[in-house]
Write a protein that holds these residues in place. Sequence first.
Motif, short mmCIF file in Angstrom:
data_model
loop_
_atom_site.label_atom_id
_atom_site.label_comp_id
_atom_site.label_asym_id
_atom_site.label_seq_id
_atom_site.Cartn_x
_atom_site.Cartn_y
_atom_site.Cartn_z
N UNK A 177 -5.02 -3.54 34.30
CA UNK A 177 -3.87 -4.18 34.97
C UNK A 177 -3.17 -5.11 34.00
N UNK A 178 -1.86 -5.20 34.18
CA UNK A 178 -1.05 -6.21 33.49
C UNK A 178 -0.65 -7.24 34.54
N UNK A 179 -0.59 -8.49 34.12
CA UNK A 179 -0.19 -9.54 35.07
C UNK A 179 0.90 -10.40 34.44
N UNK A 180 1.38 -11.36 35.20
CA UNK A 180 2.42 -12.25 34.71
C UNK A 180 1.98 -12.98 33.46
N UNK A 181 2.95 -13.33 32.64
CA UNK A 181 2.71 -14.11 31.43
C UNK A 181 1.76 -13.41 30.46
N UNK A 182 1.81 -12.08 30.43
CA UNK A 182 1.07 -11.24 29.48
C UNK A 182 -0.44 -11.22 29.69
N UNK A 183 -0.91 -11.69 30.83
CA UNK A 183 -2.33 -11.61 31.13
C UNK A 183 -2.75 -10.16 31.34
N UNK A 184 -4.03 -9.88 31.17
CA UNK A 184 -4.55 -8.53 31.32
C UNK A 184 -5.88 -8.56 32.05
N UNK A 185 -6.17 -7.50 32.78
CA UNK A 185 -7.50 -7.28 33.34
C UNK A 185 -8.08 -6.12 32.57
N UNK A 186 -9.26 -6.34 31.99
CA UNK A 186 -9.91 -5.28 31.22
C UNK A 186 -11.20 -4.86 31.90
N UNK A 187 -11.51 -3.59 31.78
CA UNK A 187 -12.76 -3.05 32.30
C UNK A 187 -13.71 -2.85 31.13
N UNK A 188 -14.94 -3.30 31.33
CA UNK A 188 -16.02 -3.07 30.37
C UNK A 188 -17.15 -2.49 31.20
N UNK A 189 -17.30 -1.16 31.14
CA UNK A 189 -18.24 -0.52 32.05
C UNK A 189 -17.75 -0.70 33.47
N UNK A 190 -18.60 -1.24 34.34
CA UNK A 190 -18.20 -1.47 35.73
C UNK A 190 -17.66 -2.88 35.96
N UNK A 191 -17.69 -3.71 34.93
CA UNK A 191 -17.20 -5.09 35.04
C UNK A 191 -15.69 -5.15 34.85
N UNK A 192 -15.06 -6.14 35.46
CA UNK A 192 -13.64 -6.42 35.26
C UNK A 192 -13.53 -7.86 34.79
N UNK A 193 -12.74 -8.07 33.74
CA UNK A 193 -12.59 -9.40 33.15
C UNK A 193 -11.10 -9.70 33.03
N UNK A 194 -10.66 -10.84 33.57
CA UNK A 194 -9.27 -11.26 33.48
C UNK A 194 -9.10 -12.11 32.23
N UNK A 195 -8.07 -11.80 31.46
CA UNK A 195 -7.77 -12.53 30.24
C UNK A 195 -6.35 -13.08 30.32
N UNK A 196 -6.17 -14.30 29.83
CA UNK A 196 -4.81 -14.85 29.77
C UNK A 196 -4.08 -14.18 28.60
N UNK A 197 -2.77 -14.29 28.59
CA UNK A 197 -1.96 -13.64 27.57
C UNK A 197 -2.27 -14.08 26.15
N UNK A 198 -2.53 -15.36 25.96
CA UNK A 198 -2.86 -15.88 24.62
C UNK A 198 -4.12 -15.22 24.08
N UNK A 199 -5.15 -15.13 24.91
CA UNK A 199 -6.40 -14.50 24.48
C UNK A 199 -6.19 -13.01 24.24
N UNK A 200 -5.48 -12.34 25.16
CA UNK A 200 -5.23 -10.90 25.02
C UNK A 200 -4.50 -10.59 23.72
N UNK A 201 -3.65 -11.48 23.27
CA UNK A 201 -2.89 -11.26 22.03
C UNK A 201 -3.75 -11.39 20.78
N UNK A 202 -4.94 -11.96 20.91
CA UNK A 202 -5.80 -12.18 19.76
C UNK A 202 -7.04 -11.30 19.73
N UNK A 203 -7.11 -10.33 20.64
CA UNK A 203 -8.21 -9.37 20.63
C UNK A 203 -7.63 -8.05 20.12
N UNK A 204 -8.03 -7.66 18.91
CA UNK A 204 -7.51 -6.46 18.26
C UNK A 204 -8.34 -5.25 18.67
N UNK A 205 -7.65 -4.16 18.96
CA UNK A 205 -8.31 -2.95 19.44
C UNK A 205 -7.67 -1.72 18.79
#
Length: 100
Positions: free
Chosen positions: A57-85
């Motif tokens: 999922x994408x959310x306001x202000x560039x936040x993201x929800x990421x799935x890792x296996x069955x877990x879901x983790x919400x990240x703010x936009x600043x953090x999402x911008x600094x995780x390289x994939x």
Amino acid sequence: MTSPSNAPDGAHVTDTTVETCPLHVDMVITAIDIDERHRFRMLELGLRRGTVIRVTQRSNFHGRVVAKGTERIALDGQTAAHIHVRRTEHPASPTASAAQ
């Protein structure tokens, strides 16, 4: 995207970030370019170099929800911008065959 001169350790010039990667595509974390305190929190959540995640999922202000296996983790936009994939390359991924 990062340039070769300022790419964090483990990241490549072709890597993207969690903030800019496509939805519902398996991606592998190549680097986390944040300060030690926040990097420790990412480790506690299981987000580290080599971990396969998927932005669900994408959310306001560039936040993201990421799935890792069955877990879901919400990240703010600043953090999402600094995780390289980058896209995963394992043959079991349906996206790996679609990318070829």
